[in-house]
Design an enzyme around this catalytic site. Sequence first.
Site, mmCIF file in Angstrom:
data_model
loop_
_atom_site.group_PDB
_atom_site.id
_atom_site.type_symbol
_atom_site.label_atom_id
_atom_site.label_comp_id
_atom_site.label_asym_id
_atom_site.label_seq_id
_atom_site.Cartn_x
_atom_site.Cartn_y
_atom_site.Cartn_z
ATOM 1 N N ARG A 55 -26.254 -17.135 -4.577
ATOM 2 C CA ARG A 55 -27.580 -16.729 -4.948
ATOM 3 C C ARG A 55 -28.036 -17.999 -5.763
ATOM 4 O O ARG A 55 -29.208 -18.471 -5.802
ATOM 5 C CB ARG A 55 -27.668 -15.638 -5.583
ATOM 6 N N ASP A 189 -4.304 -10.513 2.024
ATOM 7 C CA ASP A 189 -3.684 -9.962 1.182
ATOM 8 C C ASP A 189 -2.900 -11.314 0.605
ATOM 9 O O ASP A 189 -1.807 -11.582 1.438
ATOM 10 C CB ASP A 189 -2.740 -8.756 1.594
ATOM 11 N N HIS A 190 -2.988 -11.668 -0.540
ATOM 12 C CA HIS A 190 -2.702 -13.178 -0.744
ATOM 13 C C HIS A 190 -1.169 -12.985 -1.023
ATOM 14 O O HIS A 190 -0.317 -14.135 -0.734
ATOM 15 C CB HIS A 190 -3.196 -13.918 -1.745
ATOM 16 N N LYS A 194 2.334 -15.792 0.412
ATOM 17 C CA LYS A 194 3.362 -16.440 -0.543
ATOM 18 C C LYS A 194 4.555 -16.707 0.204
ATOM 19 O O LYS A 194 5.104 -15.974 1.231
ATOM 20 C CB LYS A 194 3.814 -15.412 -1.560
ATOM 21 N N ASP A 247 -5.442 -1.636 -6.933
ATOM 22 C CA ASP A 247 -5.207 -3.079 -7.271
ATOM 23 C C ASP A 247 -4.169 -3.977 -6.819
ATOM 24 O O ASP A 247 -3.985 -4.914 -6.301
ATOM 25 C CB ASP A 247 -5.610 -3.517 -8.725
ATOM 26 N N HIS A 252 -0.433 -5.271 -2.179
ATOM 27 C CA HIS A 252 0.783 -6.123 -2.363
ATOM 28 C C HIS A 252 2.008 -5.405 -2.192
ATOM 29 O O HIS A 252 3.023 -5.747 -1.460
ATOM 30 C CB HIS A 252 0.540 -6.938 -3.436
ATOM 31 N N LYS A 358 6.446 -12.307 -16.300
ATOM 32 C CA LYS A 358 5.679 -12.540 -14.923
ATOM 33 C C LYS A 358 6.689 -12.570 -13.723
ATOM 34 O O LYS A 358 7.302 -13.600 -13.850
ATOM 35 C CB LYS A 358 4.688 -13.505 -15.188
HETATM 36 C C1 BG6 Z 1 -4.691 -9.726 -7.478
HETATM 37 C C2 BG6 Z 1 -4.845 -8.561 -8.548
HETATM 38 O O1 BG6 Z 1 -4.553 -9.315 -6.135
HETATM 39 O O2 BG6 Z 1 -3.290 -9.915 -7.822
HETATM 40 C C3 BG6 Z 1 -4.737 -9.113 -10.013
HETATM 41 O O3 BG6 Z 1 -6.258 -8.232 -8.192
HETATM 42 C C4 BG6 Z 1 -3.443 -9.584 -10.066
HETATM 43 O O4 BG6 Z 1 -4.996 -7.857 -10.818
HETATM 44 C C5 BG6 Z 1 -2.939 -10.577 -8.683
HETATM 45 O O5 BG6 Z 1 -3.441 -10.253 -11.383
HETATM 46 C C6 BG6 Z 1 -1.749 -10.916 -9.166
HETATM 47 O O6 BG6 Z 1 -1.451 -12.020 -8.088
HETATM 48 P P1 BG6 Z 1 -0.299 -13.213 -8.486
HETATM 49 O O7 BG6 Z 1 -0.351 -14.105 -7.292
HETATM 50 O O8 BG6 Z 1 -0.546 -13.923 -9.621
HETATM 51 O O9 BG6 Z 1 0.974 -12.265 -8.675
#
Ligand code: BG6
Length: 517
Positions: A55, A189-190, A194, A247, A252, A358
């Site tokens: 926008r 779905d990213h 991976k 989420d 995932h 992580k």
């Molecule tokens: C996203 C979620 O799809 O994946 C986030 O909405 C999350 O909350 C993220 O932090 C995690 O992705 P990655 O690739 O950093 O593990």
Amino acid sequence: MTDVSKQESIAAAGAVYYLFGATGDLARRKLFPALFSLYKEGKLAEDFAVVGLARRPRTNEQFREDVHESIKEFCRYKVDDALWSKFAEHFVYMPLDINNVEGFRELKGLTEQLDAKFGIPGNRLFYLALAPDLFGPVSFNLRDGGLLETQGWSRLVIEKPFGYDLESARKLNKQLNQVFQEEQIYRIDHYLGKEMVQNIQVLRFSNAFFEPLWNNKHIANVQITLAETVGVEERGGYYDKSGALRDMVQNHLLQMLSMIAMEPPSRLHPEDIRDEKVKALRSLRPFATDEEVARNVVRGQYTAGALKGKDLTGYREEDSVNPESKTETYVGARVFVDNFRWAGVPFYIRTGKRLPVKTTEVVIEFKNVPDNVLFANRHDLSPNLLVIRVNPMEGIYIKINAKKPGVDNVIQPVSMEFCQSCQIGINTPEAYERLIYDAARGESTYFTRWDEVAQAWAFVDRMAQAWREDNSELHTYAAGSWGPARMDEMLEEDGFFWWPVNGQEEDNVIWISGSSK
Ligand code: BG6
């Protein structure tokens, strides 16, 4: 000698890429850097254009400057000036009110100019980095504005969340289907982009010594952890309505589970692979009652705590979060895949924010050997493990038993490790690079098909439904801890425990091969 002229081009077919939400965070952190990496690697030739749409008014120059800054900050490649200038020429910006079809007609005019300028054969890739309630209106206006009238292909790429539950997802899908065929819709779905998630298939189906053991005769349990140290950051508004179940679990986690549990496809064709994944999802044992949910699923929320010496606030004190929120920031569950291969094998899954490390890992714990003639009754054998490290470390390690050198009849667990990220370092392609490239090539394997999405919603909706009752328990855990104790108890009930994940200390391990340690 190689005949260069005969080498197959790796470049995707030329197309116009429309980035809706071009001034947003996803575009800045992931999409622009991914496009640049693809360009640098020759996966985008010169016959492409990117139209930034949002926008906010912006000139082409300002937009290119934004793209430049994003690439300098987030791209895995260093940006050299000559390449940047060539790349930047392909970027234009157009302010757009997505509710007004007139703007889309103008966009069509702009598209024709870009086709002519770059020799683009009419292919269109619409990338909606937008809230899902806008997917329908944008699709209708793409159609009504004439953008789908083209000689080439048109594809729609959309981000999660795909709906809020099965019912809303169905409505959304119905809207999209008025404009696009299922084959034209690429749901991201990213996690499927991976490297190590894609590697699950290769590992399973190209090694003689995994697949024969990949069943309930030999596997005791499967543990999937998707742990994050971050809290909800500046996304409190979105997250408080969503929670970890929607989420992370619906998408995932269940996608990873389906890749572990699926049967081998008969062909490496996207539809065959997705057919097998959806069959695995369909085999998930549904929770019949609220009591079953309570017994098998743990929902947790973090309270104040500390991580690496830093004090952290509790979830309810985060920005844009309701101070009385019951939204879960942690979900752990024991689930079963009810089919011949997996009958009786628990899959323990967990994900949470503000956990100590992580990491995303899959641990396959094997059953012990039936009889141990040499050492029976004298030593506890440690089970064999296969660990697939997805994120941020990428690799595979196997834990086996071996004789302790120099000592008679003493067995110790040892590990063999393939550390992929140690070998190629930060240069593994990012998930978004792979997914954009795949969408541009019409390769849909690593995008979620509607029936997979629907099946996953049906499964998690049952949990959400149980939680809607006020008396369902919300466990708390201190930020920086491993989540509610109830999840550990659940494994103990079954005679198991969570194996330490990467970043947690593990005793008694000797790294004997390919080790990074
Ligand atoms: C996203 C979620 O799809 O994946 C986030 O909405 C999350 O909350 C993220 O932090 C995690 O992705 P990655 O690739 O950093 O593990």
